[in-house]
Design an enzyme around this catalytic site. Structure first.
Site: not given
Length: 463
Positions: A236, A270
């Protein structure tokens, strides 16, 4: 004598705690313990034992919400109100993993479809994949750990978790709750080190069956290239999340979610809103309204209830974001807001029409800065939004279903949110980066699938 790690408050860099770090010998002992636990199939935890541990841990965490919210704010710099929400999400994540066990099952494989397959009954069962190495990030120091550890516990994998060095305390206290809830040490161990070579050794050891990595793309893809044969992984990373603002979007209703998406946790997420493409017909009014709200954001000590934007994780990161902003302004971007408040806090900034080849247009800013670009044609804006080598979540704001659906279908993203910001997430939905933004799928039930494997049983019978 083992080395120690000083854990500092993100805001003012004062020492919170000193904790011992692990060395190569300790890593070997932890890997050996996890592998030994995995090999002893007779001692695997039963589903009701795993579920019970998760439920009890959730209750223990619920009773200590204030402690964990304070800890998240101190070591990670997240505003206290947002840290409290993170704790609530972590509690829900534990319960989600426990509940998922009620439907976490194999499937029947049809037999008798050919003469050769008659007289057989086939079905699959779920087994844990093996030892999990979980390497985590600083920006959600409790909830990310829950995302990596709870699925491993739920499916029955021993897990060794390495928290970010800036924010290890939330992880250590969480693992202490697991112990209190009845989980024996070999099933979940922490690994504390600032030695990149040791972290790489953890990830690439052949006894590790699954790597869960949350962090920079450079490190994640490098580790994937070094994994032992057969080791699976989920990565991720980040992105530069795009937002399309159609001319029909109601500006009075979209500013608040866009500000939340762009400046939550000082942009250190993110899927933070970064590149905002606004139709030329509403560009001036949009910038005016966005600027008014951004200027009003309260920046400062994350432990104060009124703070909306806290510090960046280190002074180095604050300096980097400032340098990228200065570079964009030097190349012609118009800046609204911005500037330094302290060594770690930056005033939120908007960059209007930064050059397409500037760092802020090409790379993940990971700071309290958004970029606004005007467009005339929707498809051209979508093409620019899709032009970077990473893709994660994206948004479109529109009161007209036509442009909304066109953007939703054409944006290169794993998730497109309509009339909501790019940083929206629930912990039971799939969460995955495309291209350089990641590999595999996160989210509690999806991680459980990733950390398990199917075994098929075929029974042959007469009659």
């Amino acid at each position: 004598m083992s080395q120690t790690l000083q854990v500092l408050q993100a805001f003012d860099r004062t020492v919170i705690s000193e904790i011992p770090m692990d060395d190569a010998q300790t890593l070997e002992a932890k890997l050996a313990s996890a592998a030994r636990t995995m090999r002893d199939r007779g001692a695997w935890l039963k589903p009701h034992q795993r579920s019970g541990i998760l439920w009890r841990t959730a209750s223990l965490l619920e009773a200590r919400q204030a402690h964990f919210a304070q800890l998240i704010s101190r070591e990670g710099g997240k505003p206290l109100s947002d840290a409290a929400v993170e704790v609530i999400r972590a509690i829900d994540g534990l319960r989600n993993a426990a509940e998922e066990l009620r439907v976490f099952a194999g499937r029947e494989i049809p037999m008798g479809l050919t003469p050769a397959s008659e007289g057989r009954w086939a079905f699959t069962t779920k087994e844990p994949i093996g030892v999990v190495a979980a390497i985590s990030a600083f920006n959600h120091p409790l909830n990310l750990i829950v995302h990596q550890v709870a699925p491993a516990i739920a499916v029955g994998c021993p897990v060794i978790v390495k928290p970010a060095m800036a924010t290890p305390l939330s992880c250590l206290d969480f693992v202490a709750l697991l112990r209190e809830a009845g989980l024996d040490e070999p099933w979940c161990q922490t690994f504390i080190t600032d030695d990149n070579a040791l972290a790489e050794r953890l990830a690439t050891d052949p006894r590790v069956a699954f790597l869960s990595f949350i962090g920079s793309a450079r490190v994640g893809w490098y580790l994937r290239s070094k994994l032992a044969p057969g080791t699976r992984c989920a990565l991720e990373h980040g992105g530069a999340a795009p937002v399309i603002v159609d001319r029909s979007a109601p500006l009075d209703r979209i500013i608040e979610p866009i500000v939340k998406g762009g400046y939550y946790h000082a942009g250190q997420v993110c899927v933070s809103t970064q590149r905002i493409f606004v139709h030329a017909d509403v560009m001036d009014e949009f910038v005016e309204r966005l600027a008014a709200r951004v200027r009003s954001l309260r920046v400062g000590d994350p432990l104060l209830q009124e703070t909306e934007v806290g510090p960046l994780i280190t002074p180095h990161e604050a300096n980097r974001v400032m340098s990228w902003t200065d570079e964009a302004v030097s190349a012609g971007a118009v800046i609204i807001g911005g500037g330094r408040q302290s060594a770690t806090t930056l005033m939120p900034a908007i960059l209007v029409e930064p050059a397409v080849d500037s760092k802020v247009s090409q790379l993940e800013i990971f700071g309290p800065v958004t970029c606004v670009y005007g467009f005339q044609e929707l498809d051209k804006a979508i093409d620019i939004a899709n032009s970077l080598p990473f893709a994660f979540q994206a948004s479109v704001f529109s009161a007209d279903i036509g442009p909304a659906m066109r953007a939703a279908r054409r944006l290169d993203a794993s998730t497109v949110l309509v009339n909501d910001h790019t940083a929206f997430r629930t912990d039971w939905m799939p969460f995955a980066g495309r291209r350089q933004s990641g590999y595999g799928v996160g989210g509690i039930p999806y991680s459980m699938e990733e950390m398990s494997q199917e075994k098929m049983l075929v029974l042959r019978y007469d009659g």
